[in-house]
Design a protein around this motif. Structure first.
Motif, PDB file in Angstrom:
ATOM      1  N   TYR A 295      63.727 108.508 -51.277  1.00 42.00           N
ATOM      2  CA  TYR A 295      64.051 109.180 -52.541  1.00 42.00           C
ATOM      3  C   TYR A 295      63.857 108.246 -53.731  1.00 42.00           C
ATOM      4  O   TYR A 295      63.602 108.701 -54.841  1.00 42.00           O
ATOM      5  CB  TYR A 295      65.500 109.671 -52.478  1.00 42.00           C
ATOM      6  CG  TYR A 295      65.949 110.482 -53.658  1.00 42.00           C
ATOM      7  CD1 TYR A 295      65.605 111.827 -53.762  1.00 42.00           C
ATOM      8  CD2 TYR A 295      66.731 109.925 -54.658  1.00 42.00           C
ATOM      9  CE1 TYR A 295      66.029 112.590 -54.832  1.00 42.00           C
ATOM     10  CE2 TYR A 295      67.153 110.681 -55.736  1.00 42.00           C
ATOM     11  CZ  TYR A 295      66.802 112.015 -55.813  1.00 42.00           C
ATOM     12  OH  TYR A 295      67.218 112.762 -56.889  1.00 42.00           O
ATOM     13  N   THR A 296      63.938 106.932 -53.517  1.00 44.54           N
ATOM     14  CA  THR A 296      63.847 105.967 -54.613  1.00 44.54           C
ATOM     15  C   THR A 296      62.421 105.510 -54.851  1.00 44.54           C
ATOM     16  O   THR A 296      61.889 105.629 -55.957  1.00 44.54           O
ATOM     17  CB  THR A 296      64.741 104.751 -54.324  1.00 44.54           C
ATOM     18  OG1 THR A 296      66.084 105.194 -54.131  1.00 44.54           O
ATOM     19  CG2 THR A 296      64.690 103.753 -55.479  1.00 44.54           C
ATOM     20  N   CYS A 297      61.764 104.976 -53.832  1.00 47.34           N
ATOM     21  CA  CYS A 297      60.433 104.396 -54.005  1.00 47.34           C
ATOM     22  C   CYS A 297      59.304 105.360 -53.634  1.00 47.34           C
ATOM     23  O   CYS A 297      58.130 105.013 -53.804  1.00 47.34           O
ATOM     24  CB  CYS A 297      60.307 103.121 -53.186  1.00 47.34           C
ATOM     25  SG  CYS A 297      60.394 103.378 -51.393  1.00 47.34           S
TER      26      CYS A 297
ATOM     27  N   TRP B 181      71.791 106.190 -57.446  1.00 50.84           N
ATOM     28  CA  TRP B 181      73.027 106.965 -57.450  1.00 50.84           C
ATOM     29  C   TRP B 181      73.383 107.428 -58.864  1.00 50.84           C
ATOM     30  O   TRP B 181      73.621 108.601 -59.115  1.00 50.84           O
ATOM     31  CB  TRP B 181      74.152 106.151 -56.840  1.00 50.84           C
ATOM     32  CG  TRP B 181      75.481 106.857 -56.874  1.00 50.84           C
ATOM     33  CD1 TRP B 181      76.595 106.481 -57.542  1.00 50.84           C
ATOM     34  CD2 TRP B 181      75.833 108.073 -56.185  1.00 50.84           C
ATOM     35  NE1 TRP B 181      77.623 107.366 -57.342  1.00 50.84           N
ATOM     36  CE2 TRP B 181      77.175 108.368 -56.505  1.00 50.84           C
ATOM     37  CE3 TRP B 181      75.134 108.938 -55.354  1.00 50.84           C
ATOM     38  CZ2 TRP B 181      77.835 109.495 -56.006  1.00 50.84           C
ATOM     39  CZ3 TRP B 181      75.786 110.061 -54.864  1.00 50.84           C
ATOM     40  CH2 TRP B 181      77.115 110.325 -55.192  1.00 50.84           C
ATOM     41  N   LYS B 182      73.364 106.526 -59.846  1.00 49.59           N
ATOM     42  CA  LYS B 182      73.714 106.924 -61.209  1.00 49.59           C
ATOM     43  C   LYS B 182      73.029 106.050 -62.261  1.00 49.59           C
ATOM     44  O   LYS B 182      73.563 105.826 -63.339  1.00 49.59           O
ATOM     45  CB  LYS B 182      75.230 106.860 -61.405  1.00 49.59           C
ATOM     46  CG  LYS B 182      75.871 105.509 -61.111  1.00 49.59           C
ATOM     47  CD  LYS B 182      77.367 105.555 -61.387  1.00 49.59           C
ATOM     48  CE  LYS B 182      78.006 104.202 -61.123  1.00 49.59           C
ATOM     49  NZ  LYS B 182      79.469 104.230 -61.418  1.00 49.59           N
TER      50      LYS B 182
ATOM     51  N   ARG C   9      70.232 108.368 -44.811  1.00 46.31           N
ATOM     52  CA  ARG C   9      70.252 109.664 -45.465  1.00 46.31           C
ATOM     53  C   ARG C   9      71.622 109.882 -46.090  1.00 46.31           C
ATOM     54  O   ARG C   9      72.637 109.426 -45.556  1.00 46.31           O
ATOM     55  CB  ARG C   9      69.943 110.780 -44.470  1.00 46.31           C
ATOM     56  CG  ARG C   9      69.814 112.147 -45.106  1.00 46.31           C
ATOM     57  CD  ARG C   9      69.277 113.178 -44.148  1.00 46.31           C
ATOM     58  NE  ARG C   9      70.131 113.372 -42.990  1.00 46.31           N
ATOM     59  CZ  ARG C   9      69.957 114.326 -42.089  1.00 46.31           C
ATOM     60  NH1 ARG C   9      68.950 115.167 -42.207  1.00 46.31           N
ATOM     61  NH2 ARG C   9      70.757 114.435 -41.059  1.00 46.31           N
ATOM     62  N   CYS C  10      71.661 110.565 -47.229  1.00 47.65           N
ATOM     63  CA  CYS C  10      72.919 110.849 -47.913  1.00 47.65           C
ATOM     64  C   CYS C  10      73.812 111.682 -47.005  1.00 47.65           C
ATOM     65  O   CYS C  10      73.408 112.752 -46.546  1.00 47.65           O
ATOM     66  CB  CYS C  10      72.657 111.571 -49.235  1.00 47.65           C
ATOM     67  SG  CYS C  10      74.158 112.018 -50.136  1.00 47.65           S
ATOM     68  N   ALA C  11      75.029 111.210 -46.760  1.00 48.77           N
ATOM     69  CA  ALA C  11      75.927 111.899 -45.845  1.00 48.77           C
ATOM     70  C   ALA C  11      76.517 113.160 -46.449  1.00 48.77           C
ATOM     71  O   ALA C  11      77.031 114.006 -45.723  1.00 48.77           O
ATOM     72  CB  ALA C  11      77.061 110.966 -45.420  1.00 48.77           C
ATOM     73  N   SER C  12      76.431 113.314 -47.770  1.00 47.85           N
ATOM     74  CA  SER C  12      77.014 114.484 -48.430  1.00 47.85           C
ATOM     75  C   SER C  12      76.045 115.667 -48.458  1.00 47.85           C
ATOM     76  O   SER C  12      76.349 116.745 -47.948  1.00 47.85           O
ATOM     77  CB  SER C  12      77.440 114.133 -49.856  1.00 47.85           C
ATOM     78  OG  SER C  12      77.975 115.250 -50.517  1.00 47.85           O
TER      79      SER C  12
ATOM     80  N   ILE D 290      69.852 112.018 -64.883  1.00 51.69           N
ATOM     81  CA  ILE D 290      69.972 112.945 -63.759  1.00 51.69           C
ATOM     82  C   ILE D 290      69.711 112.157 -62.484  1.00 51.69           C
ATOM     83  O   ILE D 290      68.639 112.216 -61.895  1.00 51.69           O
ATOM     84  CB  ILE D 290      68.994 114.131 -63.896  1.00 51.69           C
ATOM     85  CG1 ILE D 290      69.201 114.833 -65.233  1.00 51.69           C
ATOM     86  CG2 ILE D 290      69.195 115.136 -62.764  1.00 51.69           C
ATOM     87  CD1 ILE D 290      68.343 116.053 -65.429  1.00 51.69           C
ATOM     88  N   GLY D 291      70.683 111.355 -62.098  1.00 54.26           N
ATOM     89  CA  GLY D 291      70.579 110.595 -60.867  1.00 54.26           C
ATOM     90  C   GLY D 291      71.052 111.428 -59.687  1.00 54.26           C
ATOM     91  O   GLY D 291      71.380 112.622 -59.804  1.00 54.26           O
ATOM     92  N   HIS D 292      71.102 110.807 -58.530  1.00 52.25           N
ATOM     93  CA  HIS D 292      71.501 111.549 -57.335  1.00 52.25           C
ATOM     94  C   HIS D 292      72.970 111.946 -57.391  1.00 52.25           C
ATOM     95  O   HIS D 292      73.377 112.930 -56.742  1.00 52.25           O
ATOM     96  CB  HIS D 292      71.232 110.725 -56.083  1.00 52.25           C
ATOM     97  CG  HIS D 292      71.464 111.492 -54.814  1.00 52.25           C
ATOM     98  ND1 HIS D 292      70.718 112.598 -54.472  1.00 52.25           N
ATOM     99  CD2 HIS D 292      72.380 111.328 -53.817  1.00 52.25           C
ATOM    100  CE1 HIS D 292      71.148 113.086 -53.317  1.00 52.25           C
ATOM    101  NE2 HIS D 292      72.152 112.341 -52.913  1.00 52.25           N
TER     102      HIS D 292
END
Length: 275
Positions: free
Chosen positions: A183-185, A216-217, A197-200, A221-223
């Motif tokens: 998701y970042t690079c 994350w922030k 992977r994001c657990a949420s 509009i971050g994750h």
């Protein structure tokens, strides 16, 4: 000078990685990702590389990176200036148009300024929003991030139907990319899945914990903002698939068996209750 910067980055941030193989632009970007304390050194590397390069394509890459990093620091004038220099290099192209990534970066810069700069009056905000819309319309190949940008632009211009349509396209693209790229690079994985992977939301995947913290922030509009939306959309799509799968079979209602004919129309036959 560049060797000293590389050693500083290597010692402070990633001791296990050999940065001697990195280009100066990558070193400058790495500095800015971790701290703004070395902002002057990072952009000095960018300008030095820009003067050293001869190939116009190499200059385009450096100017694009400079415009992106200036935007993240909310230095709008410097970001727009770097991207305008990139547009001047477009004269070397056959069709004389700006590269698609330059139009996307321009639209995103104007959009971020519209949303975050509190010193703008109503006329300046209107002008900036029109610039963002103009550059977004020049992008014919829409990427995943461009769907999110266009969703915001349509919403601010009052067209909520188009805004929701682009938002759905963005969320569908993110679901399709789940476990396939970071998701970042944005680096794609050839074999297997992304290890983290994001657990949420269970949608955003990452190369490692470091990249998960970076997005994350660190942006408007971050994750942190998108995480609940990703989770809601994943559950919604899953529920839709379940309903569609159950809708193909027969259903019993009030003693009557419902099904579908070859044309997709509902049919029923009387069946004694309780059979």
């Amino acid at each position: 000078y560049r060797i000293g910067i590389r050693v500083r980055v290597k010692e402070e941030y990633d001791p296990s990685h050999d940065l001697r193989d990195y280009s100066p632009s990558v070193v400058a970007t790495t500095l800015l990702q971790h701290t703004t304390a070395y902002e002057a050194e990072a952009f000095a590397i960018f300008h030095e590389e820009l003067d050293r390069r001869v190939d116009p394509l190499d200059k385009e890459v450096i100017l694009f990176e400079m415009g992106t990093e200036y935007r993240k620091l909310q230095k709008w004038d410097q970001s727009i200036e770097a991207l305008h220099q990139l547009s001047c290099l477009s004269s070397t192209h056959i069709d004389g148009t700006m590269p698609p990534q330059a139009n996307i970066a321009m639209a995103q810069t104007y959009l971020e300024q519209y949303c975050t700069d509190t010193n703008l009056d109503i006329n300046q905000r209107t002008e900036i929003l029109s610039h963002a819309k103009m550059y977004s319309l020049q992008v014919h190949i829409v990427s995943t991030e461009m769907h999110l940008t266009q969703a915001q632009l349509f919403y601010f211009n009052g067209d909520k139907q188009q805004a929701y349509r682009h938002l759905e396209l963005y969320l569908d693209a993110r679901l399709a990319e789940c476990k396939l790229s970071c998701y970042t690079c944005q680096q794609r994985v050839r074999h297997g899945s992304v290890p983290f992977r994001c657990a949420s939301c269970m949608v955003a995947s990452y190369c490692g914990r470091k990249h998960q913290k970076l997005t994350w922030k660190n942006e408007r509009i971050g994750h942190k903002v998108l995480c609940p939306l990703f989770g809601y959309w994943r559950r919604t799509k899953k529920e839709r698939k379940r309903r569609d799968r159950n809708g193909r079979g027969a259903e019993r209602r009030d003693g009557q068996e419902w099904g579908r004919d070859r044309n997709g129309r509902a049919t029923r036959s009387l069946t004694p209750r309780g059979t």
